[in-house]
Scaffold this active site. Sequence first.
Site, mmCIF file in Angstrom:
data_model
loop_
_atom_site.group_PDB
_atom_site.id
_atom_site.type_symbol
_atom_site.label_atom_id
_atom_site.label_comp_id
_atom_site.label_asym_id
_atom_site.label_seq_id
_atom_site.Cartn_x
_atom_site.Cartn_y
_atom_site.Cartn_z
ATOM 1 N N GLY A 142 0.807 -1.211 0.000
ATOM 2 C CA GLY A 142 0.000 0.000 0.000
ATOM 3 C C GLY A 142 0.844 1.268 0.000
ATOM 4 O O GLY A 142 0.513 2.244 -0.670
ATOM 5 N N SER A 159 -3.586 -3.318 -0.599
ATOM 6 C CA SER A 159 -2.471 -4.049 0.009
ATOM 7 C C SER A 159 -2.961 -5.393 0.537
ATOM 8 O O SER A 159 -3.914 -5.442 1.320
ATOM 9 C CB SER A 159 -1.905 -3.209 1.160
ATOM 10 O OG SER A 159 -0.925 -3.926 1.851
ATOM 11 N N GLN A 193 -7.716 -0.111 3.578
ATOM 12 C CA GLN A 193 -8.567 -0.669 4.645
ATOM 13 C C GLN A 193 -9.956 -1.043 4.132
ATOM 14 O O GLN A 193 -10.742 -1.627 4.876
ATOM 15 C CB GLN A 193 -8.713 0.342 5.794
ATOM 16 C CG GLN A 193 -7.418 0.643 6.529
ATOM 17 C CD GLN A 193 -6.937 -0.510 7.405
ATOM 18 O OE1 GLN A 193 -7.703 -1.398 7.787
ATOM 19 N NE2 GLN A 193 -5.657 -0.519 7.723
ATOM 20 N N CYS A 249 1.878 2.420 12.886
ATOM 21 C CA CYS A 249 3.105 3.130 12.513
ATOM 22 C C CYS A 249 3.406 4.272 13.458
ATOM 23 O O CYS A 249 4.545 4.662 13.635
ATOM 24 C CB CYS A 249 2.989 3.688 11.104
ATOM 25 S SG CYS A 249 2.058 2.642 10.029
HETATM 26 N N1 PLP Z 1 -2.864 3.075 3.729
HETATM 27 C C1 PLP Z 1 -3.599 2.693 4.786
HETATM 28 C C2 PLP Z 1 -4.948 3.292 4.992
HETATM 29 C C3 PLP Z 1 -3.105 1.737 5.687
HETATM 30 O O1 PLP Z 1 -3.830 1.375 6.736
HETATM 31 C C4 PLP Z 1 -1.808 1.193 5.453
HETATM 32 C C5 PLP Z 1 -1.207 0.236 6.408
HETATM 33 O O2 PLP Z 1 -1.262 0.417 7.611
HETATM 34 C C6 PLP Z 1 -1.096 1.609 4.320
HETATM 35 C C7 PLP Z 1 -1.652 2.555 3.487
HETATM 36 C C8 PLP Z 1 0.269 1.048 4.000
HETATM 37 O O3 PLP Z 1 0.135 -0.246 3.476
HETATM 38 P P1 PLP Z 1 1.390 -1.264 3.493
HETATM 39 O O4 PLP Z 1 1.487 -1.769 4.895
HETATM 40 O O5 PLP Z 1 1.004 -2.345 2.534
HETATM 41 O O6 PLP Z 1 2.576 -0.522 3.031
#
Ligand code: PLP
Length: 394
Positions: free
Chosen positions: A76, A204, A184, A330
Amino acid sequence: MTDGGRRLVYMDHAATTPARPEVARAMLPYFSERFGNPSSLYALAREAKGPVEEARRRVAAAIGATPEEVYFTSGGTEADNWAIKGVAAANRRKGDHIITSSIEHHAILHSCQALEKQGYRVTYLPVDEFGRVEPGAVEEAITEKTILVSVMAANNEIGTIQPIKAIAKIAHDNGVPFHTDAVQAIGAVPIDVNTMGLDLLSLSAHKFGGPKGIGALYVRKGTRIGTFIDGGAQERGRRAGTENVPGIVGLGRAIELATADIEGHNRRLAAMRDRLIQGILGTIPATRLNGHPTERLANNVNVAFRYVEGESILLMLDALGIAASTGSACTSASLEPSHVLTACGLAPEHAHGSLRLTLGDVNTERDVDYVLSVLPGVIERLRKMSPLTPERYE
Ligand code: PLP
């Protein structure tokens, strides 16, 4: 679920989900038996190339796209970076203005901030107390220099679902392409890129029962976007690098399974979600629900407890075998209050006392009973220890 014999109640599915057994089984042959590089010109390579294209068809079918509009990425984060930076680079002569929301994932926010350093201008739209973007605010923010509107389909922290169809229409009425971060939303909200008017969409696999490190960017045919990774001719020359064949196969199988019965899946999760919300708000004083009361993901519970720290709640829950989150995975290692909760109007000290429980296929009613049986005691103990707790509170 158990963790080395210890009971484990996993309620952090917004951070990641376990890969489904069918997904892991489908991936296995592509590590060693069918290990060919899809770009090579012999039978072993074709054994890998065919399944990559089959997975592309499955991803396309799940979102109403054509296979040529699906590009595999490392997840993602990469899809979001590509959408924002790729559209910005390809449209530099046309304009320098991007519109997004203040509650996006950092993959979007930090990509926008990187562009600001290069001279682009970004509008970060505010949200209401429930975390919703007002479509009218998009209309007001659009200028002749706007080259992209990007608003997430559903928020990872509070689960609020955005009116993306209405926002996409406003963007299109003004001749601006629309991107949504649907990381999500896949498997939780039915998505059709045509009826919803989406030009770009990020997804993702590890958020819906697939493996980590693989995702995709949907790019509507004709959308102007620059190449993101230079190198070989993979992904029609737009995203170079030898394909992650096992991951791609896993993504294809996972998206097929995750979108087969969204309604049934949501019904089961929403019943557990609502019991958790009512149980928590009904038994623990000085507590409020974060996010939208109805326009929210079926698996998301996010509550703010006054006078306590989210990190302390997590540590005590962990000791009791419950995996949960405060803020997003994160940001939970940082001391900054969640940018999502503060954008919804929460004072930093209230945002710090938030707990996110996100449900998934592995959860049962017994897990809900267990959380509801231990959480009031955890909060009470923490409040007794906290110097912030007043003598009396409701
Ligand atoms: N966008 C959203 C809304 C997410 O919740 C996340 C992951 O926490 C991401 C992007 C990033 O995805 P990835 O973990 O595959 O890099």
